[in-house]
Design an enzyme around this catalytic site. Structure first.
Site, PDB file in Angstrom:
ATOM      1  N   ARG A 255      -5.580   2.159  18.252  1.00 20.37           N
ATOM      2  CA  ARG A 255      -5.338   0.718  18.122  1.00 20.37           C
ATOM      3  C   ARG A 255      -4.869   0.073  19.420  1.00 20.37           C
ATOM      4  O   ARG A 255      -4.986  -1.144  19.571  1.00 20.37           O
ATOM      5  CB  ARG A 255      -4.336   0.446  16.990  1.00 20.37           C
TER       6      ARG A 255
ATOM      7  N   ASP B 240       2.386  -0.873  12.037  1.00 28.63           N
ATOM      8  CA  ASP B 240       1.087  -1.314  11.530  1.00 28.63           C
ATOM      9  C   ASP B 240       0.788  -2.772  11.860  1.00 28.63           C
ATOM     10  O   ASP B 240      -0.367  -3.204  11.771  1.00 28.63           O
ATOM     11  CB  ASP B 240       1.010  -1.113  10.016  1.00 28.63           C
TER      12      ASP B 240
ATOM     13  N   LYS C 104       0.826  -1.215   0.000  1.00 31.35           N
ATOM     14  CA  LYS C 104       0.000   0.000   0.000  1.00 31.35           C
ATOM     15  C   LYS C 104       0.853   1.255   0.000  1.00 31.35           C
ATOM     16  O   LYS C 104       0.581   2.216  -0.735  1.00 31.35           O
ATOM     17  CB  LYS C 104      -0.939  -0.016   1.218  1.00 31.35           C
ATOM     18  N   SER C 105       1.910   1.277   0.823  1.00 29.80           N
ATOM     19  CA  SER C 105       2.767   2.468   0.912  1.00 29.80           C
ATOM     20  C   SER C 105       3.418   2.792  -0.431  1.00 29.80           C
ATOM     21  O   SER C 105       3.472   3.954  -0.851  1.00 29.80           O
ATOM     22  CB  SER C 105       3.850   2.257   1.969  1.00 29.80           C
TER      23      SER C 105
ATOM     24  N   ARG D  94       2.773   6.030  -3.182  1.00 30.01           N
ATOM     25  CA  ARG D  94       3.891   6.881  -3.590  1.00 30.01           C
ATOM     26  C   ARG D  94       4.170   6.779  -5.088  1.00 30.01           C
ATOM     27  O   ARG D  94       4.628   7.749  -5.704  1.00 30.01           O
ATOM     28  CB  ARG D  94       5.137   6.515  -2.771  1.00 30.01           C
TER      29      ARG D  94
ATOM     30  N   LYS E 161      -4.020   6.206  14.733  1.00 29.21           N
ATOM     31  CA  LYS E 161      -4.255   5.503  13.474  1.00 29.21           C
ATOM     32  C   LYS E 161      -5.748   5.615  13.141  1.00 29.21           C
ATOM     33  O   LYS E 161      -6.445   6.506  13.634  1.00 29.21           O
ATOM     34  CB  LYS E 161      -3.795   4.050  13.587  1.00 29.21           C
TER      35      LYS E 161
ATOM     36  N   SER F 154       7.919   8.991  12.201  1.00 29.16           N
ATOM     37  CA  SER F 154       6.742   8.921  11.340  1.00 29.16           C
ATOM     38  C   SER F 154       7.154   9.043   9.888  1.00 29.16           C
ATOM     39  O   SER F 154       7.646  10.091   9.457  1.00 29.16           O
ATOM     40  CB  SER F 154       5.748  10.035  11.685  1.00 29.16           C
TER      41      SER F 154
ATOM     42  N   ARG G  83      -7.060  -2.998   9.881  1.00 30.08           N
ATOM     43  CA  ARG G  83      -6.112  -3.922  10.506  1.00 30.08           C
ATOM     44  C   ARG G  83      -6.707  -4.593  11.750  1.00 30.08           C
ATOM     45  O   ARG G  83      -6.394  -5.745  12.042  1.00 30.08           O
ATOM     46  CB  ARG G  83      -4.802  -3.208  10.824  1.00 30.08           C
TER      47      ARG G  83
END
Length: 423
Positions: A342, A311, A20-21, A25, A338, A165, A384
């Site tokens: 979480r 994550d 996904k990341s 990008r 998040k 981050s 998640r």
């Protein structure tokens, strides 16, 4: 919905969804580069499609050609003022990284998201972007979306990250590419480095020396061909399930193993998991993973490894409920901001099913092993958490019902189908 069950373990071979990341990008870099970018194995999940929609609104031509995505890059200079409010959906990655791009554009824009995203803090991004000269304002003067951006000519900064981050770091890097002068970022702990790697891939200049990142401004990038590996965050659910369920013999194909993302592998191996990497693809930082069931033990998780598995901590918490001894997760306060909190959600939902999990200010204390049972649980609108609870259901004799299962579509629309193929 009633969740899936198994008695024989997970067996077979699976290709997990694309990272996904990197998918996010690849669209962003394709848009701000000159020339065409072709993306192979793009993740067509809701979050990534939000990024596609945002850049279409900014005047970038993006189209599907067979299984590929083609992006006609316009460079930083030819992005267009949107005709309407930009919608990031549920995607914090979309919003935070796009803020770094829009901060340097010569037009006004506004970006917001769904109800969940509009409750997530943005000052951590807006602060450094303002120090570069950007004008960003949250709703009614707050740090929460919708965010108004009046793009300005940006200047370089030296910025010491107060938290680890990748999203904040990436937003600053996108702004730095447009700024005058050279920007320096000093990380608190190393976080995922996909943005740094893609700056290089798209022909940009960047220097990384331990935790110090240096980026000259005024850069022009060139469109590339990108192959997105499988997402280790999606693979994590199968890694834990196969480790815990007797009789499992599972093979996952071409999973991304970028060292800034493989904390999950390090921790599971420390716990005693039987995971073997084969078919290593160094160019795309990917490998096949073979997993068999093995007894696990409790471990301490904290410090510099946390950004490498932030994550994956909910599913690691599930693994810990079945491990011998106590597992302590600390330094993970980032989990509170998040898609949901979480820390609290993981403890609350696992405890409903018989686990012994204590939430703390910056993590979790998990006492294992505990026998899990059926019940009714809630994803809290968090993909998640929802997937973690489905893996939990595989460990119970009784039925587990999940409220709000649709949240899983955010990153893994075919999750239930793929899991069913292995049990």
């Amino acid at each position: 919905m009633k969740l899936l069950k198994t008695k024989a373990g997970l067996k077979g071979t699976l290709t997990v969804p694309a990272d996904k990341s990197i998918s996010h990008r690849s669209i962003m870099f394709g848009a701000i580069s000159h020339g065409k970018t072709t993306i192979h194995n793009f993740l067509r999940a809701e979050d990534c499609m939000s990024t596609v929609a945002v850049f279409k609104e900014l005047g970038v031509k993006i189209k599907e050609v067979g299984q590929d995505i083609h992006v006609e890059g316009v460079g930083f200079q030819q992005l267009k003022a949107p005709n309407k409010n930009l919608d990031a959906g549920n995607s914090g990655t979309t919003m935070r990284l796009v803020l770094g791009i829009l901060a340097g554009q010569p037009f006004h824009s506004q970006i917001s998201g769904d109800a969940s995203l509009n409750r997530r803090p943005m000052e951590r991004v807006m602060g450094p972007l303002r120090s570069m000269g950007g004008e960003l304002q949250g709703q009614e003067g707050s740090e929460f979306p919708p965010i108004d951006i009046q793009g300005k000519k940006l200047s370089s900064i030296t910025y010491e990250m107060p938290i680890a981050s990748a999203q904040v770091k990436s937003a600053i890097l996108f702004a730095a590419l447009q700024a005058t002068g050279t920007t320096k970022i000093i990380e608190k702990e190393k976080s995922r480095n996909h943005t740094e790697e893609m700056i290089k891939q798209f022909g940009g200049t960047i220097s990384v020396n331990d935790k110090t990142i240096t980026v000259p401004g005024g850069q022009q990038l060139t469109g590339q061909e990108v192959t997105v590996p499988g997402d280790i965050s999606s693979a994590a659910f199968y890694l834990v399930a196969a480790s815990l369920i007797a009789g499992s013999d599972l093979h996952l194909k071409h999973v991304g193993v970028n060292p800034t993302r493989t904390g999950i592998l390090d921790v599971l191996k420390e716990m005693g998991a039987d995971i073997v990497e084969t078919a290593i693809d160094q160019k795309n930082q990917a490998a096949d993973l073979a997993i068999k069931a093995a007894p696990l033990k409790g471990v301490a998780i904290g410090g510099e490894i946390i950004p490498r598995l932030i994550d994956e901590l909910p599913i690691i918490a599930l693994a810990a409920t079945q491990a011998q001894g106590t597992t302590v997760i600390r330094d993970a306060q980032e989990l509170k901001v998040k898609e949901t909190n979480r820390i609290d959600a993981t403890a609350q939902e696992l405890n409903k099913l018989g686990a012994n999990v204590e939430p703390t200010e910056d993590g979790l204390i998990i006492h294992g092993p505990t026998k899990l049972h059926g019940g009714v649980v809630d994803s809290h609108g968090d993909h998640r958490i929802g997937m973690m609870l489905q893996i939990t259901a595989l460990l119970t004799e009784e039925t587990v019902e999940l409220t709000n299962p649709e949240a899983i579509n955010i990153s893994y629309p075919n999750f239930f189908t793929d899991l069913a193929s292995l049990i």
